[in-house]
Design an enzyme around this catalytic site. Structure first.
Site, mmCIF file in Angstrom:
data_model
loop_
_atom_site.group_PDB
_atom_site.id
_atom_site.type_symbol
_atom_site.label_atom_id
_atom_site.label_comp_id
_atom_site.label_asym_id
_atom_site.label_seq_id
_atom_site.Cartn_x
_atom_site.Cartn_y
_atom_site.Cartn_z
ATOM 1 N N ASP A 62 40.737 46.223 45.661
ATOM 2 C CA ASP A 62 39.431 45.642 44.986
ATOM 3 C C ASP A 62 38.565 45.262 45.581
ATOM 4 O OD1 ASP A 62 41.735 44.732 42.757
ATOM 5 O OD2 ASP A 62 42.240 42.769 43.982
ATOM 6 N N ASP A 92 40.622 46.800 36.388
ATOM 7 C CA ASP A 92 40.948 44.921 35.273
ATOM 8 C C ASP A 92 39.513 44.621 34.401
ATOM 9 O OD1 ASP A 92 42.693 44.104 38.031
ATOM 10 O OD2 ASP A 92 41.461 43.569 39.494
#
Length: 166
Positions: free
Chosen positions: A123, A141
């Protein structure tokens, strides 16, 4: 007559593939140019911050000893199979629903790749305001969130899905 008439929603897999490439490329760029937990200021409310997520959304179950890696992988595979099946049954002309499924599929596969290859999800997109920080996320995401929003939009405004005739 539309180019999509008579075709199944599988033609929307191009969108999934495009997002998978963008997700993989951005994660590779972050891994190859940033140190783990390094943060680069972009805007007063947005940074690139390289982190590993061992859990699911919002680091749910990230400290659970490792079993969650395979649990979330199994969920991603199951959802991906279901989404491809739904795409096959939908007419390609159902643009909102097909694009929603393609986006969620791309996100699920993008994060699945990370879980299997590394044991965690990479991330790097970090949104915050003063001391409030939204969990760090990635392109996969984003695709899942946009796809989910399109599913909600379709649920409230769209026609009922018409299945492709076999």
């Amino acid at each position: 007559m539309s180019k999509l008439a008579g075709k199944s929603g599988l033609v929307w897999l191009w969108l999934s593939l495009l997002l998978l490439v963008v997700d993989y490329a951005t994660k590779s760029l972050v891994v190859n140019t940033m140190a783990y937990q390094e943060s680069i200021d972009i805007l007063p409310f947005f940074n690139f911050t390289y982190v590993h997520n061992y859990g699911a959304a919002f680091s749910f179950l990230s400290d659970s000893g490792g079993w969650q890696r395979w649990f979330f992988s199994l969920i991603a595979v199951s959802i991906s199979v279901l989404l491809v099946w739904w795409l096959k049954r939908l007419p390609a002309s159902n643009k909102v629903l097909c694009s929603a499924y393609a986006l969620v599929l791309a996100g699920a596969i993008g994060n699945l790749y990370d879980r299997i290859a590394y044991g965690y999800v990479i991330d790097f997109l970090h949104v915050y305001y003063e001391k409030w920080h939204f969990p760090v996320f990635n392109i996969a995401d984003c695709a899942i969130c946009i796809g989910a929003a399109l599913l909600l939009f379709d649920a409230f405004t769209g026609e009922s899905p018409k299945e492709q005739q076999a």
